[in-house]
Design a protein around this motif. Structure first.
Motif, short mmCIF file in Angstrom:
data_model
loop_
_atom_site.label_atom_id
_atom_site.label_comp_id
_atom_site.label_asym_id
_atom_site.label_seq_id
_atom_site.Cartn_x
_atom_site.Cartn_y
_atom_site.Cartn_z
N GLY A 1 47.20 46.02 38.64
CA GLY A 1 45.84 45.85 38.16
C GLY A 1 45.49 44.46 37.68
O GLY A 1 44.35 44.21 37.29
N LEU A 2 46.45 43.55 37.71
CA LEU A 2 46.21 42.20 37.21
C LEU A 2 45.58 41.33 38.29
O LEU A 2 46.09 41.25 39.41
CB LEU A 2 47.52 41.58 36.72
CG LEU A 2 47.45 40.27 35.97
CD1 LEU A 2 46.59 40.40 34.71
CD2 LEU A 2 48.85 39.81 35.59
N ASP A 3 44.47 40.71 37.96
CA ASP A 3 43.77 39.81 38.87
C ASP A 3 44.70 38.67 39.30
O ASP A 3 45.52 38.20 38.52
CB ASP A 3 42.55 39.24 38.13
CG ASP A 3 41.71 38.33 38.97
OD1 ASP A 3 42.06 37.14 39.08
OD2 ASP A 3 40.69 38.80 39.51
N ALA A 4 44.56 38.23 40.55
CA ALA A 4 45.44 37.18 41.09
C ALA A 4 45.31 35.87 40.32
O ALA A 4 46.31 35.17 40.10
CB ALA A 4 45.13 36.95 42.56
N VAL A 5 44.12 35.53 39.87
CA VAL A 5 43.93 34.30 39.09
C VAL A 5 44.64 34.44 37.75
O VAL A 5 45.36 33.53 37.31
CB VAL A 5 42.43 33.99 38.91
CG1 VAL A 5 42.21 32.89 37.88
CG2 VAL A 5 41.80 33.61 40.24
N ALA A 6 44.47 35.57 37.09
CA ALA A 6 45.14 35.81 35.81
C ALA A 6 46.66 35.81 35.99
O ALA A 6 47.40 35.25 35.17
CB ALA A 6 44.68 37.13 35.20
N ARG A 7 47.12 36.42 37.07
CA ARG A 7 48.56 36.45 37.34
C ARG A 7 49.13 35.04 37.49
O ARG A 7 50.15 34.71 36.88
CB ARG A 7 48.83 37.25 38.63
CG ARG A 7 50.31 37.35 38.98
CD ARG A 7 50.53 37.81 40.40
NE ARG A 7 50.01 36.79 41.31
CZ ARG A 7 49.17 37.01 42.31
NH1 ARG A 7 48.73 38.22 42.57
NH2 ARG A 7 48.75 36.03 43.08
N ALA B 1 40.28 27.71 38.92
CA ALA B 1 40.12 28.95 38.16
C ALA B 1 41.40 29.25 37.38
O ALA B 1 41.35 29.63 36.20
CB ALA B 1 39.78 30.11 39.09
N VAL B 2 42.55 29.07 38.02
CA VAL B 2 43.83 29.29 37.35
C VAL B 2 43.97 28.33 36.17
O VAL B 2 44.39 28.73 35.08
CB VAL B 2 45.01 29.16 38.33
CG1 VAL B 2 46.35 29.18 37.61
CG2 VAL B 2 44.96 30.27 39.38
N MET C 1 41.08 42.26 29.28
CA MET C 1 40.56 40.97 28.81
C MET C 1 40.95 39.83 29.76
O MET C 1 40.11 38.98 30.09
CB MET C 1 41.05 40.66 27.40
CG MET C 1 40.41 41.54 26.35
SD MET C 1 40.74 41.03 24.65
CE MET C 1 42.51 41.08 24.55
N ALA C 2 42.20 39.81 30.20
CA ALA C 2 42.65 38.76 31.12
C ALA C 2 41.87 38.82 32.43
O ALA C 2 41.48 37.79 32.98
CB ALA C 2 44.15 38.89 31.38
N ASN C 3 41.62 40.03 32.92
CA ASN C 3 40.87 40.18 34.15
C ASN C 3 39.42 39.74 33.98
O ASN C 3 38.82 39.17 34.89
CB ASN C 3 40.93 41.62 34.66
CG ASN C 3 42.25 41.95 35.32
OD1 ASN C 3 43.02 41.06 35.68
ND2 ASN C 3 42.52 43.22 35.46
N GLN C 4 38.84 39.97 32.80
CA GLN C 4 37.47 39.52 32.53
C GLN C 4 37.41 37.99 32.51
O GLN C 4 36.47 37.39 33.04
CB GLN C 4 36.97 40.08 31.21
CG GLN C 4 36.64 41.55 31.26
CD GLN C 4 36.29 42.12 29.90
OE1 GLN C 4 36.65 41.58 28.86
NE2 GLN C 4 35.58 43.23 29.91
#
Length: 68
Positions: free
Chosen positions: A54-60, A24-25, A8-11
């Motif tokens: 596996g966590l997207d950089a923006v989500a991270r 985006a962040v 979900m976070a990656n989406q």
């Protein structure tokens, strides 16, 4: 549950990729703050602390801003 939250976070992050990174962040951080329960954020922060595979950089980066 962590795998589902990761997806979900990656989406959410993927939907924000059309913006510059910082914008985006900001968007993802606001979404996670406004719509996710603290327990959901805590679960994903624990995932991040364990390596964040596996966590997207923006989500991270958004999650890092949400640390208590």
């Amino acid at each position: 549950q962590a795998a589902s939250l990761l997806r979900m976070a990656n989406q959410i992050a993927s939907n924000a990729h059309h913006k510059p990174h910082d914008a985006a962040v900001d968007l993802v951080e606001k979404h996670l703050r406004d719509f996710w329960a603290p327990s959901m954020r805590a679960t994903l922060l624990a995932w991040l602390d364990a390596g964040g595979e596996g966590l997207d950089a923006v989500a991270r980066d958004a999650l890092e801003r949400l640390r208590p």
